[in-house]
Design a protein around this motif. Structure first.
Motif, PDB file in Angstrom:
ATOM      1  N   VAL A  38       1.315 -18.478  67.423  1.00  0.00           N
ATOM      2  CA  VAL A  38       2.415 -17.943  66.619  1.00  0.00           C
ATOM      3  C   VAL A  38       3.742 -18.523  67.098  1.00  0.00           C
ATOM      4  N   ILE A  39       3.919 -18.586  68.410  1.00  0.00           N
ATOM      5  CA  ILE A  39       5.157 -19.130  68.971  1.00  0.00           C
ATOM      6  C   ILE A  39       5.334 -20.587  68.557  1.00  0.00           C
ATOM      7  N   ARG A  40       4.247 -21.377  68.638  1.00  0.00           N
ATOM      8  CA  ARG A  40       4.338 -22.782  68.226  1.00  0.00           C
ATOM      9  C   ARG A  40       4.734 -22.899  66.756  1.00  0.00           C
ATOM     10  N   ARG A  41       4.136 -22.054  65.905  1.00  0.00           N
ATOM     11  CA  ARG A  41       4.454 -22.102  64.483  1.00  0.00           C
ATOM     12  C   ARG A  41       5.935 -21.813  64.240  1.00  0.00           C
ATOM     13  N   CYS A  42       6.484 -20.901  65.012  1.00  0.00           N
ATOM     14  CA  CYS A  42       7.910 -20.584  64.851  1.00  0.00           C
ATOM     15  C   CYS A  42       8.763 -21.839  65.043  1.00  0.00           C
ATOM     16  N   PHE A  43       8.440 -22.616  66.047  1.00  0.00           N
ATOM     17  CA  PHE A  43       9.210 -23.840  66.291  1.00  0.00           C
ATOM     18  C   PHE A  43       8.933 -24.887  65.213  1.00  0.00           C
ATOM     19  N   GLU A  44       7.701 -24.932  64.707  1.00  0.00           N
ATOM     20  CA  GLU A  44       7.395 -25.868  63.627  1.00  0.00           C
ATOM     21  C   GLU A  44       8.190 -25.534  62.375  1.00  0.00           C
ATOM     22  N   PHE A  45       8.471 -24.249  62.174  1.00  0.00           N
ATOM     23  CA  PHE A  45       9.266 -23.830  61.028  1.00  0.00           C
ATOM     24  C   PHE A  45      10.774 -23.902  61.304  1.00  0.00           C
ATOM     25  N   GLY A  46      11.152 -24.398  62.470  1.00  0.00           N
ATOM     26  CA  GLY A  46      12.561 -24.664  62.717  1.00  0.00           C
ATOM     27  C   GLY A  46      13.309 -23.667  63.569  1.00  0.00           C
ATOM     28  N   ALA A  47      12.603 -22.774  64.254  1.00  0.00           N
ATOM     29  CA  ALA A  47      13.296 -21.828  65.139  1.00  0.00           C
ATOM     30  C   ALA A  47      13.950 -22.568  66.294  1.00  0.00           C
ATOM     31  N   SER A  48      15.081 -22.052  66.748  1.00  0.00           N
ATOM     32  CA  SER A  48      15.779 -22.642  67.897  1.00  0.00           C
ATOM     33  C   SER A  48      15.396 -21.962  69.203  1.00  0.00           C
ATOM     34  N   GLY A  49      14.577 -20.940  69.105  1.00  0.00           N
ATOM     35  CA  GLY A  49      14.145 -20.250  70.307  1.00  0.00           C
ATOM     36  C   GLY A  49      13.161 -19.151  69.970  1.00  0.00           C
ATOM     37  N   PHE A  50      12.432 -18.699  70.980  1.00  0.00           N
ATOM     38  CA  PHE A  50      11.502 -17.587  70.835  1.00  0.00           C
ATOM     39  C   PHE A  50      11.659 -16.701  72.060  1.00  0.00           C
ATOM     40  N   ILE A  51      12.061 -15.449  71.836  1.00  0.00           N
ATOM     41  CA  ILE A  51      12.267 -14.504  72.928  1.00  0.00           C
ATOM     42  C   ILE A  51      11.237 -13.384  72.825  1.00  0.00           C
ATOM     43  N   PRO A  52      10.293 -13.298  73.760  1.00  0.00           N
ATOM     44  CA  PRO A  52       9.362 -12.162  73.767  1.00  0.00           C
ATOM     45  C   PRO A  52      10.126 -10.872  74.061  1.00  0.00           C
ATOM     46  N   LYS A  53       9.737  -9.786  73.426  1.00  0.00           N
ATOM     47  CA  LYS A  53      10.443  -8.524  73.637  1.00  0.00           C
ATOM     48  C   LYS A  53      10.231  -7.971  75.041  1.00  0.00           C
ATOM     49  N   THR A  54       9.289  -8.548  75.764  1.00  0.00           N
ATOM     50  CA  THR A  54       9.054  -8.113  77.139  1.00  0.00           C
ATOM     51  C   THR A  54      10.020  -8.776  78.121  1.00  0.00           C
ATOM     52  N   LEU A  55      10.798  -9.731  77.634  1.00  0.00           N
ATOM     53  CA  LEU A  55      11.726 -10.445  78.507  1.00  0.00           C
ATOM     54  C   LEU A  55      12.831  -9.502  78.979  1.00  0.00           C
ATOM     55  N   GLY A  56      13.263  -9.669  80.205  1.00  0.00           N
ATOM     56  CA  GLY A  56      14.324  -8.839  80.741  1.00  0.00           C
ATOM     57  C   GLY A  56      15.667  -9.144  80.105  1.00  0.00           C
ATOM     58  N   THR A  57      16.609  -8.209  80.253  1.00  0.00           N
ATOM     59  CA  THR A  57      17.918  -8.341  79.618  1.00  0.00           C
ATOM     60  C   THR A  57      18.652  -9.605  80.058  1.00  0.00           C
ATOM     61  N   GLU A  58      18.649  -9.899  81.332  1.00  0.00           N
ATOM     62  CA  GLU A  58      19.365 -11.077  81.829  1.00  0.00           C
ATOM     63  C   GLU A  58      18.732 -12.363  81.303  1.00  0.00           C
ATOM     64  N   ALA A  59      17.399 -12.397  81.245  1.00  0.00           N
ATOM     65  CA  ALA A  59      16.715 -13.575  80.723  1.00  0.00           C
ATOM     66  C   ALA A  59      16.996 -13.752  79.233  1.00  0.00           C
TER      67      ALA A  59
END
Length: 226
Positions: free
Chosen positions: A97-118
């Protein structure tokens, strides 16, 4: 580098969970620059916000919210506002799914589990013109040439054609789509014909099936979980 003196960065946070919109707002407000933050809880609200002032610097987009299935929201934004960076923020950590996001032109992918600073640093990187890819994701691995060709065909759709395909996936008839988009049935028929041609298929059903191959988890069928 971000301009902390005179520039005001306009960010749209599109997520149907108010608490998570608040978490994203907290993350971006720590960037140390002037911000104008708008929030949307649905695809329609997001479209209205960006349409009212398309000088948006960044959209933080949830993959699953009212009016969006799978990659349809991302597809629409990239077609309608190609100059606006879109970062997907999602609960899914499925590498495909993450790869597809970039194939469709996303500039980034942030998992919701990522910390606030990250999260903050990911947003900073994209606002600086970069691309944020999660550290454990290899975009080049397991490249699917057939899937990539289908992505390219889907990415060739106009914004209105993307919306029509979204509605086809929901089972709407031409007259219902015409009502929702405030256009004539003839216009809808023309869009459907163009969609079939661009996707290289012969029927509405085949068009929906082709789109579903890109994200069996999300579009059409059961939406991605955030």
């Amino acid at each position: 580098m971000l301009d902390a003196t005179t520039a005001t960065y306009r960010i749209v946070i599109a997520d149907d969970h108010p608490l998570f919109r608040g978490a994203l707002r907290e993350a971006v407000t720590g960037l140390g620059v002037r911000l104008a933050i708008a929030e949307a809880g649905s695809f329609a609200e997001m479209s209205d916000l960006i349409g009212a002032g398309p000088d948006v610097d960044l959209v933080l987009l949830d993959l699953a919210m009212p009016g969006v299935k799978g990659f349809s929201g991302l597809m629409y934004l990239r077609a309608q506002y190609p100059g606006v960076p879109v970062v997907i923020v999602s609960a899914t950590e499925d590498v495909d799914v993450i790869r597809r996001c970039f194939e469709f032109g996303a500039s980034g992918f942030i998992p919701k589990t990522l910390g606030t600073e990250a999260m903050r640093e990911a947003v900073r990187l994209v606002l600086d013109g970069g691309t944020y890819v999660p550290a454990d994701v290899d975009l080049a691995a397991n490249s699917d040439s057939e899937g990539a060709r289908l992505v390219a065909r889907l990415a060739s759709l106009t914004p209105q054609q993307v919306r029509v395909l979204m509605m086809l996936s929901e089972g709407l008839l031409n007259k219902q789509i015409a009502y929702e988009l405030t256009v004539s049935e003839a216009t809808v028929k023309a869009h459907v014909s163009a969609i079939l041609t661009k996707l290289g298929v012969d029927s509405r059903t085949q068009a929906v099936i082709a789109a579903s191959k890109i994200a069996a988890e999300g579009w059409p069928g059961q939406a991605l979980n955030g």
